[in-house]
Design an enzyme around this catalytic site. Structure first.
Site, PDB file in Angstrom:
ATOM      1  N   HIS A   1       4.106   1.313   2.068  1.00  0.00           N
ATOM      2  CA  HIS A   1       5.287   0.647   1.499  1.00  0.00           C
ATOM      3  C   HIS A   1       5.924   1.509   0.402  1.00  0.00           C
ATOM      4  O   HIS A   1       7.149   1.615   0.313  1.00  0.00           O
ATOM      5  CB  HIS A   1       4.902  -0.697   0.881  1.00  0.00           C
ATOM      6  CG  HIS A   1       4.331  -1.682   1.847  1.00  0.00           C
ATOM      7  ND1 HIS A   1       2.993  -1.973   1.902  1.00  0.00           N
ATOM      8  CD2 HIS A   1       4.911  -2.439   2.803  1.00  0.00           C
ATOM      9  CE1 HIS A   1       2.775  -2.882   2.845  1.00  0.00           C
ATOM     10  NE2 HIS A   1       3.925  -3.184   3.416  1.00  0.00           N
TER      11      HIS A   1
ATOM     12  N   HIS B   1       0.857  -1.192   0.000  1.00  0.00           N
ATOM     13  CA  HIS B   1       0.000   0.000   0.000  1.00  0.00           C
ATOM     14  C   HIS B   1       0.894   1.242   0.000  1.00  0.00           C
ATOM     15  O   HIS B   1       2.127   1.129  -0.068  1.00  0.00           O
ATOM     16  CB  HIS B   1      -0.949  -0.030   1.202  1.00  0.00           C
ATOM     17  CG  HIS B   1      -0.267  -0.246   2.514  1.00  0.00           C
ATOM     18  ND1 HIS B   1       0.596   0.675   3.071  1.00  0.00           N
ATOM     19  CD2 HIS B   1      -0.295  -1.308   3.376  1.00  0.00           C
ATOM     20  CE1 HIS B   1       1.044   0.209   4.223  1.00  0.00           C
ATOM     21  NE2 HIS B   1       0.545  -1.002   4.435  1.00  0.00           N
TER      22      HIS B   1
END
Lengths: 313, 313
Positions: B42, B39
């Site tokens: 990251h 997501h």
């Protein structure tokens, strides 16, 4: 040929820089970790390293992290200049001697410890890793192998060994590490650790070296009195007998162990353990059916010696 | 600009070879370890890595070693192809996705485990590291930091995290590792581990990323029902309030914690812990006098969420 003068490095960053620069030039690096007071056994490891790599690094560092407060950290023998002379005498010599001051000093020393990471409490010098303000709290544990043999009487020993070797591997970044089979359990623990933690390092074990009369070479041998030294021969002699008995057909471990314990006790030694175990798992065997190793630890006076012999029948 | 296609590497040796070859060419390597289902949080780590190094490696590996048998290893979400699409969409992309099959397979699999190192016992999928025949037995422990906060209810969690990160560091051999402060305790543990074990790696922590309404981004959020998702907002809202109260003069941790616990409980969440701790030692504070962090774990239905906020007054 003139003796080769090793480069002496004391700083972690300088050590790593040297290795990275060597690797960038396509060189391979062999590494021999030691606690100094070198003898023929150590020199044989360096000769083995020469066979596998372009360059060889030897570390000399007495690791406080593997001594209990009641153990012999403060009396562990040392002779740095003598060590350097011995290293120079080996054909090919060594390229670097890594000789750090204190590998647990992270720049927040609270003043309790001296430069060698020892703290004086009640007049007694002890390892201070457990109770100082430096905050070292990361430990590598090889949970099964660390508990047997020497691990029984020295519960923090292999935790300290695995951790310092990890630190040294991360500082020296070698391609090959050479370890002595004199410290058989230590060798197997480092082998397992390298596999389990995916270090990009090949571990090589080298057979132990003995004095002419059979006593396994050890830095601690100098602390034996002449009389103790004589008694200590019972260890290797009884091991040789056990191996010979096993090769002649005696496969029952209890019988083999009883003979050895009796011989050492009769000579005046105090056996810590005498066990016949599997060469890889170090699990005790009742009967020798697969590659085995007979491991012994025994006290002579206030010196604890270890020895072992592989039995492949 | 065309999307950059990452190289996908599954083998340990191939990964290490790639890194060594890059380093031999003078390139620096940034590393972002993940368990996938990526997501925005990251992706922010990857963008941070771009600032520090020439090349970036992302690992996608759900680590069985950090899940207890009763935890959610088997339901941890995954979407490898979706992850690759997201990685391609970042400006600059990533150079390598390291996606190993099983990092605990040392070639002596006894057949009990499937390819993802899970064993089926009594119909239940569980982590099988503790009870299989593969013999992994080396663990890295950060002994104090691993025991607080999440460590209380997840006793093997940080042992597993520190160990897998050590393995990944040894395989990828990066110069820089980028970690999210969403997992605040994990970040501090890895920082401490890198210092204590002398890894030649710089660790960078990146602030967490929130949804528009404030919920901390997490791979586990997809498992919340719409109603649970709404209740879960009580976590970030009460944290924002606590920070604001602290900045307005409320320095008593008990008061600040009571408000947060009440707010989450009233919303229907079950608080696992809500603690205000020192940012480095993670020791609980009674009064905020130095840099602190308010850390929370709470259950909504069968999903456990964590969140935190730094308070620097």
């Amino acid at each position: 040929m003139a003796d080769k003068e090793p480069l002496i490095i004391t700083g972690k960053d300088e050590m790593r820089q040297w290795s990275r620069s060597a690797r960038a030039q396509g060189k391979t690096i062999g590494f021999v970790p030691t606690m100094g007071y070198l003898h023929e056994g150590h020199l044989s490891l360096i000769k083995e390293s020469h066979k596998h790599t372009d360059l060889t690094v030897v570390s000399i560092y007495v690791n406080p992290g593997q001594f209990s407060p009641n153990e012999d950290l403060s009396t562990y023998p040392s002779d740095f200049l003598g060590d350097i002379q011995k290293l120079k005498s080996i054909p090919g010599g060594v390229d670097v001697v890594f000789h750090p001051q204190n590998l647990y000093d992270y720049g927040n020393n609270d003043g309790l410890c001296d430069g060698e990471n020892r703290v004086k409490t009640e007049g007694k010098v002890m390892s201070c890793l457990e109770n100082n303000g430096m905050g070292h709290e990361t430990w590598v544990r090889v949970e099964k192998l660390e508990k047997v043999l020497c691990g029984k009487s020295r519960p923090v020993f292999f935790r300290g060994v695995a951790t310092i070797v990890t630190k040294l591997f991360n500082i020296v970044e070698p391609d090959v590490a050479v370890l002595g089979k004199k410290d058989y359990q230590q060798w197997r623990i480092i082998q397992r650790m390298v596999r389990d933690l995916d270090f990009g390092i090949k571990v090589i074990g080298v057979d132990l070296v003995r004095e002419e009369d059979g006593l396994a070479k050890s830095s601690r041998n100098v602390r034996l009195s002449p009389e103790e030294r004589k008694k200590a021969l019972s260890v290797c002699k009884s091991l040789f007998n056990a191996k010979s008995d096993a090769e002649s057909g005696q496969r029952q471990c209890k019988e083999l162990r009883d003979c050895v314990v009796r011989a050492i006790s009769e000579a005046g030694g105090k056996v810590d353990y005498a066990e016949i175990v599997d060469q890889e798992s170090l699990e005790p065997l009742e009967e020798i059916k697969s590659p085995a190793v007979f491991c012994i630890a025994a006290w002579f006076g206030n010196v604890r010696l270890i020895d072992n012999i592989e039995i492949n029948v």
